[in-house]
Design a protein around this motif. Structure first.
Motif, PDB file in Angstrom:
ATOM      1  N   ASP A 384     -11.652  -1.680   1.183  1.00 56.89           N
ATOM      2  CA  ASP A 384     -11.243  -1.875  -0.272  1.00 56.89           C
ATOM      3  C   ASP A 384     -10.986  -0.575  -0.847  1.00 56.89           C
ATOM      4  O   ASP A 384     -11.575   0.475  -1.126  1.00 56.89           O
ATOM      5  CB  ASP A 384     -12.238  -2.494  -0.890  1.00 56.89           C
ATOM      6  CG  ASP A 384     -12.051  -2.906  -2.400  1.00 56.89           C
ATOM      7  OD1 ASP A 384     -12.913  -3.548  -3.012  1.00 56.89           O
ATOM      8  OD2 ASP A 384     -11.087  -2.498  -2.732  1.00 56.89           O
ATOM      9  N   VAL A 385      -9.325  -0.409  -1.084  1.00 58.64           N
ATOM     10  CA  VAL A 385      -8.760   0.690  -1.599  1.00 58.64           C
ATOM     11  C   VAL A 385      -9.146   1.022  -2.988  1.00 58.64           C
ATOM     12  O   VAL A 385      -9.249   2.068  -3.583  1.00 58.64           O
ATOM     13  CB  VAL A 385      -7.218   0.610  -1.417  1.00 58.64           C
ATOM     14  CG1 VAL A 385      -6.693  -0.340  -2.409  1.00 58.64           C
ATOM     15  CG2 VAL A 385      -6.545   1.906  -1.639  1.00 58.64           C
ATOM     16  N   GLU A 386      -9.678  -0.175  -3.877  1.00 59.84           N
ATOM     17  CA  GLU A 386     -10.026   0.218  -5.134  1.00 59.84           C
ATOM     18  C   GLU A 386     -11.235   0.909  -5.022  1.00 59.84           C
ATOM     19  O   GLU A 386     -11.345   1.907  -5.900  1.00 59.84           O
ATOM     20  CB  GLU A 386     -10.249  -1.104  -6.004  1.00 59.84           C
ATOM     21  CG  GLU A 386      -9.160  -1.808  -5.892  1.00 59.84           C
ATOM     22  CD  GLU A 386      -7.947  -1.360  -6.863  1.00 59.84           C
ATOM     23  OE1 GLU A 386      -6.815  -1.237  -6.353  1.00 59.84           O
ATOM     24  OE2 GLU A 386      -8.500  -0.643  -7.598  1.00 59.84           O
ATOM     25  N   LYS A 387     -12.056   0.952  -4.142  1.00 65.22           N
ATOM     26  CA  LYS A 387     -13.399   1.752  -4.132  1.00 65.22           C
ATOM     27  C   LYS A 387     -12.995   3.039  -3.537  1.00 65.22           C
ATOM     28  O   LYS A 387     -13.626   4.168  -3.942  1.00 65.22           O
ATOM     29  CB  LYS A 387     -14.406   0.922  -2.933  1.00 65.22           C
ATOM     30  CG  LYS A 387     -15.005  -0.070  -3.407  1.00 65.22           C
ATOM     31  CD  LYS A 387     -15.937  -0.820  -2.379  1.00 65.22           C
ATOM     32  CE  LYS A 387     -16.424  -2.067  -2.768  1.00 65.22           C
ATOM     33  NZ  LYS A 387     -17.491  -2.709  -1.688  1.00 65.22           N
ATOM     34  N   CYS A 388     -11.957   3.181  -2.871  1.00 65.20           N
ATOM     35  CA  CYS A 388     -11.751   4.759  -2.155  1.00 65.20           C
ATOM     36  C   CYS A 388     -10.823   5.468  -3.401  1.00 65.20           C
ATOM     37  O   CYS A 388     -11.015   6.420  -3.376  1.00 65.20           O
ATOM     38  CB  CYS A 388     -10.429   4.568  -1.210  1.00 65.20           C
ATOM     39  SG  CYS A 388     -11.235   3.676   0.369  1.00 65.20           S
ATOM     40  N   LYS A 389     -10.268   4.905  -4.468  1.00 67.64           N
ATOM     41  CA  LYS A 389      -9.615   5.282  -5.574  1.00 67.64           C
ATOM     42  C   LYS A 389     -10.745   6.050  -6.510  1.00 67.64           C
ATOM     43  O   LYS A 389     -10.445   7.135  -7.039  1.00 67.64           O
ATOM     44  CB  LYS A 389      -8.764   4.403  -6.334  1.00 67.64           C
ATOM     45  CG  LYS A 389      -7.562   3.749  -5.860  1.00 67.64           C
ATOM     46  CD  LYS A 389      -6.875   3.026  -6.627  1.00 67.64           C
ATOM     47  CE  LYS A 389      -5.568   2.266  -5.951  1.00 67.64           C
ATOM     48  NZ  LYS A 389      -4.803   1.220  -6.800  1.00 67.64           N
ATOM     49  N   HIS A 390     -11.878   5.576  -6.363  1.00 67.60           N
ATOM     50  CA  HIS A 390     -12.789   6.194  -7.356  1.00 67.60           C
ATOM     51  C   HIS A 390     -14.083   7.070  -6.644  1.00 67.60           C
ATOM     52  O   HIS A 390     -15.115   7.225  -6.972  1.00 67.60           O
ATOM     53  CB  HIS A 390     -13.542   5.025  -8.165  1.00 67.60           C
ATOM     54  CG  HIS A 390     -12.667   4.255  -9.108  1.00 67.60           C
ATOM     55  ND1 HIS A 390     -11.879   4.879 -10.049  1.00 67.60           N
ATOM     56  CD2 HIS A 390     -12.000   3.267  -8.833  1.00 67.60           C
ATOM     57  CE1 HIS A 390     -11.083   3.949 -10.553  1.00 67.60           C
ATOM     58  NE2 HIS A 390     -10.937   2.759  -9.792  1.00 67.60           N
ATOM     59  N   CYS A 391     -13.688   6.949  -5.297  1.00 67.61           N
ATOM     60  CA  CYS A 391     -14.892   7.685  -4.388  1.00 67.61           C
ATOM     61  C   CYS A 391     -14.934   9.139  -4.641  1.00 67.61           C
ATOM     62  O   CYS A 391     -14.003   9.976  -4.485  1.00 67.61           O
ATOM     63  CB  CYS A 391     -14.471   7.314  -2.795  1.00 67.61           C
ATOM     64  SG  CYS A 391     -15.662   7.886  -1.812  1.00 67.61           S
ATOM     65  N   PRO A 392     -16.065   9.616  -4.744  1.00 73.66           N
ATOM     66  CA  PRO A 392     -16.201  11.020  -4.734  1.00 73.66           C
ATOM     67  C   PRO A 392     -16.023  11.728  -3.446  1.00 73.66           C
ATOM     68  O   PRO A 392     -15.920  13.172  -3.492  1.00 73.66           O
ATOM     69  CB  PRO A 392     -17.900  11.225  -5.232  1.00 73.66           C
ATOM     70  CG  PRO A 392     -18.557  10.068  -4.768  1.00 73.66           C
ATOM     71  CD  PRO A 392     -17.552   8.949  -4.919  1.00 73.66           C
ATOM     72  N   LEU A 393     -15.945  11.191  -2.583  1.00 71.88           N
ATOM     73  CA  LEU A 393     -15.767  11.619  -1.033  1.00 71.88           C
ATOM     74  C   LEU A 393     -14.194  11.160  -0.476  1.00 71.88           C
ATOM     75  O   LEU A 393     -14.134  11.479   0.605  1.00 71.88           O
ATOM     76  CB  LEU A 393     -16.569  11.062   0.010  1.00 71.88           C
ATOM     77  CG  LEU A 393     -18.174  11.273  -0.258  1.00 71.88           C
ATOM     78  CD1 LEU A 393     -19.110  10.662   0.934  1.00 71.88           C
ATOM     79  CD2 LEU A 393     -18.414  12.706  -0.337  1.00 71.88           C
ATOM     80  N   GLN A 394     -13.467  11.292  -1.547  1.00 75.13           N
ATOM     81  CA  GLN A 394     -12.165  10.797  -0.913  1.00 75.13           C
ATOM     82  C   GLN A 394     -11.197  11.682  -0.360  1.00 75.13           C
ATOM     83  O   GLN A 394     -10.124  11.676   0.296  1.00 75.13           O
ATOM     84  CB  GLN A 394     -11.308  10.066  -2.075  1.00 75.13           C
ATOM     85  CG  GLN A 394     -10.890  11.100  -3.543  1.00 75.13           C
ATOM     86  CD  GLN A 394     -10.114  10.428  -4.203  1.00 75.13           C
ATOM     87  OE1 GLN A 394      -8.702  10.649  -4.394  1.00 75.13           O
ATOM     88  NE2 GLN A 394     -10.782   9.394  -5.186  1.00 75.13           N
ATOM     89  N   GLU A 395     -11.521  13.054  -0.753  1.00 71.88           N
ATOM     90  CA  GLU A 395     -10.773  14.151  -0.300  1.00 71.88           C
ATOM     91  C   GLU A 395     -10.959  14.472   1.395  1.00 71.88           C
ATOM     92  O   GLU A 395     -11.730  14.146   1.860  1.00 71.88           O
ATOM     93  CB  GLU A 395     -11.175  15.683  -0.851  1.00 71.88           C
ATOM     94  CG  GLU A 395     -10.562  16.647  -0.270  1.00 71.88           C
ATOM     95  CD  GLU A 395     -11.074  18.067  -0.972  1.00 71.88           C
ATOM     96  OE1 GLU A 395     -11.842  17.842  -1.873  1.00 71.88           O
ATOM     97  OE2 GLU A 395     -10.532  18.976  -0.616  1.00 71.88           O
ATOM     98  N   GLY A 396      -9.430  14.247   1.815  1.00 68.90           N
ATOM     99  CA  GLY A 396      -9.444  14.381   3.183  1.00 68.90           C
ATOM    100  C   GLY A 396      -9.801  12.948   4.092  1.00 68.90           C
ATOM    101  O   GLY A 396      -9.591  12.821   5.203  1.00 68.90           O
ATOM    102  N   CYS A 397      -9.945  12.096   2.841  1.00 73.15           N
ATOM    103  CA  CYS A 397     -10.052  10.643   3.785  1.00 73.15           C
ATOM    104  C   CYS A 397      -9.148   9.581   3.033  1.00 73.15           C
ATOM    105  O   CYS A 397      -8.522   8.915   3.740  1.00 73.15           O
ATOM    106  CB  CYS A 397     -11.835  10.083   3.295  1.00 73.15           C
ATOM    107  SG  CYS A 397     -11.956   8.354   4.042  1.00 73.15           S
TER     108      CYS A 397
END
Length: 484
Positions: A384-397
């Motif tokens: 779910d890309v909407e969860k990825c947009k607000h994820c604190p671990l998104q850097e490099g992912c």
């Protein structure tokens, strides 16, 4: 000051135990089976031996906790029963006329004396040692599985738990005397822990002023549970959530918030090893540790039985290098392919989907390529890309602005191909039938020893609960096997 040996005071009433506690009573059999001096050896450094008054002996305190686990009692109910139950007093090595402890000592003993990361391995190792001495372990097989335990607060605040338990007390009182409703204190208007604590304490105080209510069993038990919850909240629970509990998945549409206990068990249903982790950890990666702990406890391991979670390439290689047969059905998606960071995303065998480092599960998957071609098939898992947009671990992912997020794996390595050939053999199929035994053990821990829900918050508390539950289950199993 503390004496090394736990012994019963001389009493003219000692003979009562021979009259009222049968020779085949479980507690008498456990006393005869286990030498509890190892408890003293483990905890002696946490006591002062040359100053102050005598402490309650650590072996006796440990036995109180063992009784609590065997019979699933609150601290208050445990102590009250120990005062009148002769089998309990015999087990605790108290003379019939001796007084019991104050219930508050149990909470202190758990928090101050049993803070030992090695306690889980110590208690399991002791029971395995006894089982080997008695000759009840003959097999060289290790059955693996994991069982989940819900966090005490299950993503709810402590005040919500207090509110539920105070409500249960009121409901029991209503069923006895509806007129008591007028005497109940006014419910709190603030949604805070302190407000709920104040209300719960006023409710308990009001009930205790009505002696007739306190002696009714169906009111007494939830009341004692409420008291215990109040005490725990005052001592240690100042956060809105269990700080260590994590979200785990049982299937694609079923999740839990809490912990996992990874178990290794012999064919005789004696647990030989355990590791306790937060809920999002996968099962398969615990295999080497469970084998190592089982071997250190004294079990010879020539065969491992487990479900699909344990058939990763790493585990297959580990088993082969250690001359161990791995009876674990292959899941073609269990390998992370040729990715360099194999630990980044983990496969959840129950849901059949991958979970990202933040704990979010893919919502669908699709395969690319054809079977039997020169290149292996690739399976892509979509998140779910909407969860990825607000994820604190998104850097490099996750790349900001991307419209999709997927994770692809190459199916079936050479190691998996060899395992697939093995799992089609008759020997594999026959041995795999033994795996059901550990499912029954998981059920026993949950339904007989209170392991379905954590009794306190935090990973440390979960390890203590696991240590006592597994020790209890093992001791009872050894007693039963010795009778067969």
């Amino acid at each position: 000051m503390l004496d090394r040996q736990l012994s019963m005071n001389l009493s003219q009433y000692e003979g009562l135990y021979d009259m009222v506690v049968p020779k085949d009573h479980l507690l008498r059999e456990i006393n005869d089976l286990i030498d509890f001096s190892f408890v003293y050896d483990e905890l002696k450094d946490k006591y002062c031996h040359d100053n102050g008054r005598n402490a309650v002996h650590p072996i006796r305190m440990f036995k109180y906790l063992l009784l609590k686990t065997i019979y699933t009692l609150s601290d208050v109910d445990l102590v009250e029963r120990a005062q009148v139950d002769m089998a309990f007093k015999y087990f605790l090595e108290l003379a019939p006329e001796d007084d019991v402890i104050d219930p508050s000592l149990l909470a202190y003993f758990r928090r101050k004396r049993l803070k030992d990361e090695n306690l889980l391995d110590l208690l399991i190792g002791k029971t395995v040692e006894v089982a080997l001495e008695k000759g009840v372990i003959q097999s060289k097989s290790l059955i693996l599985d994991a069982t989940h335990t819900k966090a005490r607060y299950n993503q709810t605040s402590p005040q919500e738990v207090l509110r539920t338990r105070s409500k249960n007390v009121r409901k029991m009182i209503y069923s006895v005397d509806e007129s008591m409703k007028k005497k109940f204190p006014e419910k709190p208007t603030e949604n805070t822990l302190q407000a709920e604590l104040d209300y719960s304490e006023r409710l308990v105080e009001m009930i205790e002023k009505e002696p007739k209510l306190g002696f009714i069993p169906k009111i007494k038990e939830p009341l004692n549970l409420l008291k215990e919850t109040i005490t725990d909240d005052q001592l240690e629970l100042q956060e809105s959530q269990d700080p260590d509990a994590r979200l785990g998945h049982k299937s694609a549409d079923s999740a839990f918030f809490g912990y996992k206990t990874h178990l290794g068990m012999s064919q005789e249903r004696i647990i030989t090893a355990a590791t306790i982790t937060t809920g999002e950890k996968t099962d398969g990666k615990q295999l080497p540790e469970l084998v190592k702990k089982s071997q250190e406890a004294g079990l010879e391991v020539e065969e491992i039985l487990g479900d699909r979670a344990y058939s990763s390439k790493e585990n297959i290689t580990y088993a082969k290098e250690n001359d161990i047969e791995l009876i674990s059905k292959l899941n073609p998606s269990v390998s992370h392919g040729y990715r360099k960071k194999e630990e980044a995303f983990e496969f959840n065998k129950d849901a059949g989907l991958y979970v990202c480092p933040a704990g979010h599960m893919a919502f669908r998957k699709a395969r690319q390529g054809k079977k039997g071609q020169s290149q292996n098939q690739v399976e892509t898992h979509y998140f779910d890309v909407e969860k990825c947009k607000h994820c604190p671990l998104q850097e490099g992912c996750y790349k900001p602005g991307a419209k999709t997020k997927s994770y692809s794996v190459v199916l079936k390595s050479e190691a998996h191909k060899d395992q697939l050939a093995f799992q089609n053999s008759e020997n594999f199929k026959q041995r795999a039938k033994e795996r059901y035994k550990i499912e029954a053990k998981n059920s026993e821990l949950k339904h007989r020893h209170g392991y379905e829900v954590a009794s306190s918050s935090g990973l440390e508390g979960m390890r203590l609960q696991g240590a006592m539950a597994i020790f209890t289950a093992n001791v009872k199993r050894i007693v039963k096997l010795m009778k067969e």
